[in-house]
Design a protein around this motif. Structure first.
Motif, PDB file in Angstrom:
ATOM      1  N   THR A 197     -11.888   1.145  -8.387  1.00 45.18           N
ATOM      2  CA  THR A 197     -11.507   1.509  -7.287  1.00 45.18           C
ATOM      3  C   THR A 197     -12.578   1.356  -6.152  1.00 45.18           C
ATOM      4  O   THR A 197     -13.739   2.092  -6.258  1.00 45.18           O
ATOM      5  N   THR A 227      -5.154   7.063  -9.726  1.00 43.89           N
ATOM      6  CA  THR A 227      -5.411   6.041 -10.746  1.00 43.89           C
ATOM      7  C   THR A 227      -5.944   6.444 -11.921  1.00 43.89           C
ATOM      8  O   THR A 227      -6.928   7.453 -11.866  1.00 43.89           O
ATOM      9  N   ASN A 251      -8.457  -1.692  -7.017  1.00 47.09           N
ATOM     10  CA  ASN A 251      -7.824  -0.670  -6.078  1.00 47.09           C
ATOM     11  C   ASN A 251      -8.866  -0.654  -4.809  1.00 47.09           C
ATOM     12  O   ASN A 251     -10.172  -0.771  -4.865  1.00 47.09           O
ATOM     13  N   THR A 292      -8.722   9.797  -5.578  1.00 41.43           N
ATOM     14  CA  THR A 292      -8.697   8.339  -6.217  1.00 41.43           C
ATOM     15  C   THR A 292      -8.202   8.895  -7.850  1.00 41.43           C
ATOM     16  O   THR A 292      -7.712   8.017  -8.484  1.00 41.43           O
ATOM     17  N   PRO A 322      -3.247  -0.792  -4.350  1.00 39.75           N
ATOM     18  CA  PRO A 322      -3.394  -1.035  -5.705  1.00 39.75           C
ATOM     19  C   PRO A 322      -3.689  -2.426  -5.929  1.00 39.75           C
ATOM     20  O   PRO A 322      -3.440  -3.427  -5.374  1.00 39.75           O
ATOM     21  N   SER A 323      -4.666  -2.552  -7.311  1.00 37.68           N
ATOM     22  CA  SER A 323      -5.108  -4.009  -7.482  1.00 37.68           C
ATOM     23  C   SER A 323      -4.037  -4.908  -7.975  1.00 37.68           C
ATOM     24  O   SER A 323      -2.854  -4.433  -8.470  1.00 37.68           O
ATOM     25  N   SER A 363      -6.355  -3.035 -13.237  1.00 37.77           N
ATOM     26  CA  SER A 363      -7.513  -2.493 -12.343  1.00 37.77           C
ATOM     27  C   SER A 363      -8.939  -2.413 -13.173  1.00 37.77           C
ATOM     28  O   SER A 363      -9.011  -1.916 -14.402  1.00 37.77           O
ATOM     29  N   TYR A 416       0.838  -1.172  -0.089  1.00 39.64           N
ATOM     30  CA  TYR A 416       0.098   0.053  -0.023  1.00 39.64           C
ATOM     31  C   TYR A 416       0.796   1.353   0.079  1.00 39.64           C
ATOM     32  O   TYR A 416       2.040   1.214   0.259  1.00 39.64           O
ATOM     33  N   ILE A 453      -8.383  -6.384  -4.018  1.00 41.57           N
ATOM     34  CA  ILE A 453      -7.356  -6.185  -4.873  1.00 41.57           C
ATOM     35  C   ILE A 453      -7.156  -7.652  -5.574  1.00 41.57           C
ATOM     36  O   ILE A 453      -6.489  -7.389  -6.856  1.00 41.57           O
TER      37      ILE A 453
END
Length: 264
Positions: free
Chosen positions: A97, A166, A128, A162, A89-90, A94, A69, A123
């Protein structure tokens, strides 16, 4: 022979006649007015006490149990409240989120260390996760909690953060209990910004996204009305909370937060 006075009875000698009807109406109305004023004052005092509960601190545990993270810092939409959280983060490309919004009296670890299992679930499924402390909780600033009636500003700030970290334009709002209120109010403000911009402040209409960024909701333990969360705390923590106060304190909380409508 004594002369008789022309005026036998002066004005001050007359007896004043009070209408019994006045006494039976004015006195009860005065008592009733004082009663309602007292209820109003006590409601705001009780609401203030509930809203200023001691914030729950983050549980101390080894960071190595968390997925990878980065620390998230951003400011609420009010421009004054500093918010803190984690961005996960995924694993893989992604799909969007998930923004997790905890309940009143809690923090980003809604289920303490067991919340990590939720992080892992999302995740691993290529989402995300932004998990943060609302105002007056965890490591965030703020002097009071308003059961979602102010925290919607924190949610909009989380969405804004966010969009900066991302490229995914798909947001899932995951609210827990009173966090549901914060999520739904945030979505409502974005809707109003799109269809009735005169009804919302400029700091909402100037956001670089609209309601279409919200792809869905996950609502954990929602109640029939947003005021029910406040009513529960009133019954549990306030003298005479099971009586009239459970109905007046939610109104006081809404007014203190500058929000009049009930979200159902």
């Amino acid at each position: 022979m004594k002369r008789k006075l022309g005026i036998e009875h002066g004005a001050y000698g007359k007896k004043r006649n009070y209408n019994p009807f006045v006494r039976f109406i004015v006195l009860p109305l005065t008592v009733l007015s004082l009663f309602f004023v007292g209820i109003g004052i006590y409601s705001f005092i009780s609401a203030n006490s509930i809203m200023r509960h001691k914030p729950k601190q983050l549980e101390s545990f080894a960071n190595n149990i968390l997925p990878a993270y980065s620390v998230a810092y951003f400011t609420s939409l009010d421009g004054n409240t500093s918010l803190s959280g984690w961005f996960f983060p995924s694993r893989g490309v992604s799909k969007g989120t998930v923004i997790m919004v905890h309940s009143n009296g809690n923090n980003r670890l809604q289920y303490d260390s067991d919340t990590v299992y939720l992080y892992d679930y999302f995740i691993n499924n290529r989402f995300n996760v932004l998990s943060f402390d609302l105002r007056h909780s965890g490591n965030s600033s703020g002097n009071l909690s308003a059961f979602g009636y102010s925290e919607w500003e924190d949610v909009l700030a989380a969405i804004s953060y966010t969009t900066l970290v991302t490229s995914s334009g798909n947001i899932i709002l995951y609210g827990f209990q009173s966090g549901v209120t914060a999520c739904l109010l945030a979505a409502e403000k974005l809707m109003l910004s799109a269809y009735n911009p005169e009804s919302v402040p400029d700091n909402i209409t100037s956001l670089p996204f609209n309601h279409e960024i919200i792809g869905g909701f996950i609502l954990d333990m929602p109640l029939a009305s947003s005021d029910d969360y406040i009513r529960y705390h009133a019954i549990k923590n306030v003298l005479a909370g099971e009586k009239l106060m459970q109905y007046t304190i939610p109104v006081a909380v809404r007014l203190s937060a500058g929000s009049q409508p009930v979200l159902s």
